[in-house]
Design a protein around this motif. Sequence first.
Motif, mmCIF file in Angstrom:
data_model
loop_
_atom_site.group_PDB
_atom_site.id
_atom_site.type_symbol
_atom_site.label_atom_id
_atom_site.label_comp_id
_atom_site.label_asym_id
_atom_site.label_seq_id
_atom_site.Cartn_x
_atom_site.Cartn_y
_atom_site.Cartn_z
ATOM 1 N N ALA A 95 0.857 -1.184 0.000
ATOM 2 C CA ALA A 95 0.000 0.000 0.000
ATOM 3 C C ALA A 95 0.892 1.233 0.000
ATOM 4 C CB ALA A 95 -0.920 0.005 1.217
ATOM 5 N N ALA A 96 0.664 2.123 -0.949
ATOM 6 C CA ALA A 96 1.491 3.320 -1.099
ATOM 7 C C ALA A 96 0.659 4.553 -0.777
ATOM 8 C CB ALA A 96 2.027 3.415 -2.533
ATOM 9 N N THR A 97 1.137 5.354 0.171
ATOM 10 C CA THR A 97 0.438 6.583 0.518
ATOM 11 C C THR A 97 1.458 7.701 0.649
ATOM 12 O OG1 THR A 97 -1.287 7.506 1.935
ATOM 13 C CG2 THR A 97 0.469 6.249 3.030
ATOM 14 N N ALA A 98 0.998 8.875 1.141
ATOM 15 C CA ALA A 98 1.848 10.052 1.168
ATOM 16 C C ALA A 98 1.586 10.860 2.427
ATOM 17 C CB ALA A 98 1.585 10.915 -0.074
ATOM 18 N N HIS A 99 2.471 11.826 2.676
ATOM 19 C CA HIS A 99 2.274 12.781 3.769
ATOM 20 C C HIS A 99 1.230 13.798 3.325
ATOM 21 C CE1 HIS A 99 6.294 11.085 4.592
ATOM 22 N NE2 HIS A 99 5.999 11.307 5.866
ATOM 23 N N ALA A 107 13.492 -2.949 7.789
ATOM 24 C CA ALA A 107 12.251 -3.316 7.118
ATOM 25 C C ALA A 107 12.367 -4.489 6.150
ATOM 26 C CB ALA A 107 11.691 -2.098 6.370
ATOM 27 N N VAL A 108 13.450 -4.593 5.394
ATOM 28 C CA VAL A 108 13.460 -5.494 4.242
ATOM 29 C C VAL A 108 13.091 -6.932 4.591
ATOM 30 C CG1 VAL A 108 14.895 -6.521 2.437
ATOM 31 C CG2 VAL A 108 14.999 -4.060 2.868
ATOM 32 N N PRO A 109 13.788 -7.613 5.521
ATOM 33 C CA PRO A 109 13.404 -9.014 5.797
ATOM 34 C C PRO A 109 12.002 -9.149 6.374
ATOM 35 C CG PRO A 109 15.043 -8.248 7.384
ATOM 36 C CD PRO A 109 14.961 -7.201 6.326
ATOM 37 N N LYS A 110 11.599 -8.176 7.195
ATOM 38 C CA LYS A 110 10.269 -8.248 7.798
ATOM 39 C C LYS A 110 9.168 -8.029 6.765
ATOM 40 C CE LYS A 110 11.813 -6.856 12.396
ATOM 41 N NZ LYS A 110 11.692 -5.868 13.503
ATOM 42 N N VAL A 111 9.409 -7.100 5.848
ATOM 43 C CA VAL A 111 8.409 -6.848 4.803
ATOM 44 C C VAL A 111 8.306 -8.044 3.869
ATOM 45 C CG1 VAL A 111 7.851 -5.430 2.785
ATOM 46 C CG2 VAL A 111 8.596 -4.341 4.902
ATOM 47 N N LEU A 112 9.445 -8.597 3.466
ATOM 48 C CA LEU A 112 9.403 -9.753 2.575
ATOM 49 C C LEU A 112 8.686 -10.933 3.233
ATOM 50 C CD1 LEU A 112 12.906 -9.794 0.847
ATOM 51 C CD2 LEU A 112 10.673 -9.456 -0.227
ATOM 52 N N ARG A 113 8.964 -11.160 4.510
ATOM 53 C CA ARG A 113 8.288 -12.244 5.222
ATOM 54 C C ARG A 113 6.780 -11.992 5.279
ATOM 55 N NH1 ARG A 113 11.641 -12.546 8.935
ATOM 56 N NH2 ARG A 113 10.704 -11.161 10.478
ATOM 57 N N ASN A 114 6.402 -10.751 5.528
ATOM 58 C CA ASN A 114 4.983 -10.404 5.590
ATOM 59 C C ASN A 114 4.313 -10.591 4.235
ATOM 60 O OD1 ASN A 114 2.672 -9.136 7.074
ATOM 61 N ND2 ASN A 114 2.929 -7.568 5.511
ATOM 62 N N LEU A 115 4.964 -10.117 3.168
ATOM 63 C CA LEU A 115 4.374 -10.233 1.839
ATOM 64 C C LEU A 115 4.308 -11.694 1.388
ATOM 65 C CD1 LEU A 115 6.043 -7.168 0.054
ATOM 66 C CD2 LEU A 115 3.694 -7.348 0.904
ATOM 67 N N LYS A 116 5.299 -12.499 1.773
ATOM 68 C CA LYS A 116 5.272 -13.910 1.403
ATOM 69 C C LYS A 116 4.109 -14.651 2.074
ATOM 70 C CE LYS A 116 8.968 -14.058 -1.237
ATOM 71 N NZ LYS A 116 8.891 -14.402 -2.683
ATOM 72 N N GLN A 117 3.572 -14.053 3.148
ATOM 73 C CA GLN A 117 2.386 -14.621 3.802
ATOM 74 C C GLN A 117 1.101 -13.980 3.269
ATOM 75 O OE1 GLN A 117 3.012 -15.329 8.294
ATOM 76 N NE2 GLN A 117 4.555 -13.782 7.833
ATOM 77 N N ASN A 118 1.206 -13.376 2.080
ATOM 78 C CA ASN A 118 0.068 -12.655 1.481
ATOM 79 C C ASN A 118 -0.427 -11.531 2.378
ATOM 80 O OD1 ASN A 118 0.036 -14.191 -0.880
ATOM 81 N ND2 ASN A 118 -1.321 -15.733 0.019
ATOM 82 N N GLY A 119 0.513 -10.866 3.054
ATOM 83 C CA GLY A 119 0.174 -9.748 3.912
ATOM 84 C C GLY A 119 0.172 -8.429 3.168
ATOM 85 N N LEU A 120 -0.112 -7.368 3.915
ATOM 86 C CA LEU A 120 -0.102 -6.008 3.371
ATOM 87 C C LEU A 120 0.952 -5.202 4.107
ATOM 88 C CD1 LEU A 120 -3.075 -3.711 2.503
ATOM 89 C CD2 LEU A 120 -1.320 -2.890 4.084
ATOM 90 N N SER A 121 1.781 -4.460 3.355
ATOM 91 C CA SER A 121 2.814 -3.598 3.927
ATOM 92 C C SER A 121 2.605 -2.187 3.401
ATOM 93 C CB SER A 121 4.218 -4.100 3.548
ATOM 94 O OG SER A 121 4.421 -5.423 4.020
ATOM 95 N N GLY A 122 2.462 -1.222 4.309
ATOM 96 C CA GLY A 122 2.169 0.143 3.921
ATOM 97 C C GLY A 122 3.384 1.046 3.999
ATOM 98 N N PHE A 123 3.587 1.875 2.974
ATOM 99 C CA PHE A 123 4.731 2.780 2.890
ATOM 100 C C PHE A 123 4.269 4.205 2.582
ATOM 101 C CE2 PHE A 123 6.474 -1.334 1.806
ATOM 102 C CZ PHE A 123 7.766 -1.345 2.311
ATOM 103 N N LEU A 124 4.974 5.191 3.140
ATOM 104 C CA LEU A 124 4.896 6.562 2.688
ATOM 105 C C LEU A 124 5.938 6.729 1.587
ATOM 106 C CD1 LEU A 124 4.656 8.073 6.244
ATOM 107 C CD2 LEU A 124 2.963 8.536 4.461
#
Length: 307
Positions: A113-117, A170-187
């Motif tokens: 998920a991509a958002t902004a300030h 973030a990198v290993p945690k985000v990849l692990r989350n996405l590999k579980q079909n999770g959602l990762s949000g970024f600004l």
Amino acid sequence: MRTILYETLAALGQHADFRHVQVMGAGLGRLIWALVPSRRRLATTAIMERLGLDPAQARAAARNSFLHNGRSFLEILLCRRIDWRFVRDRLIIDDPELFRETLDKLRGRPCVAATAHLGAWELISGLLHLITPQEHKQVIVKATHDQYLYSVIRRMRSQPTVRVVEHEQAVPKVLRNLKQNGLSGFLVDHNCRREEAVFLPFLGREAAVNIGPALLALRAKALVWPAFLVREPSDKFRLVFEAPLDVQSIPGDRHEKVEAIARFYTQAVERMVRRYPEQWFWMHRRWKTRPEGEENEAGGYDSSTEG
């Protein structure tokens, strides 16, 4: 002593209602406008140059953006109070039919998920907890230098199904989350170091765009979903979003795919800034990092790697 102070302020703030937080936030924005002339000039000049407004219009828009940003800073106090009553009474879905279609696409797929300030960005984690179908969710943030303050902020941002992840880890945690079909949000709209960036047009000038979310989305074969929460009159909020991009559909080699993903979320942010210019974070030095050899904003050549 600082911990006690922060905890006391957080406890008091979390008992304020939405209207009081909005009023206090606007007051904070007015205070920053009055006390930090360098940021006032920075925002006004950026609006003149990027949106083509005259000085009076740009100054008025910049001042309003400070008021919105003040509200954004204090809305962190409300993150854990985003509930179904908030959705019922305060949330407007910009395109309900597209929203239902998007949620169907998100089921069983990893999502960046991509958002902004922009607008009420601090409240988005609460909405992710409620409305997105993924079981595993996280938001990626930059930690403040004050660790006592950050520990309080981190707790206020957290949700039962949303974890807060520091940018540096973030990198290993985000990849692990996405590999579980999770959602990762970024600004995705902040300045970044040159080695983290690809340079793309943003509001008419090349800007350093962080490729981290694009790389992670590509590695996880994720959907990339631009979503934003903006303020409306009468203390309401509007969820504005675009159809997600399936990175598996992008042609080209790895570099071309990463650039295409970064361009996708950068253009989404630009459309939102043009639609809601007074709700964006103009006091940020968005164009600070320049391509190799290009003169920087201070008048010298940018040999720095700092964002």
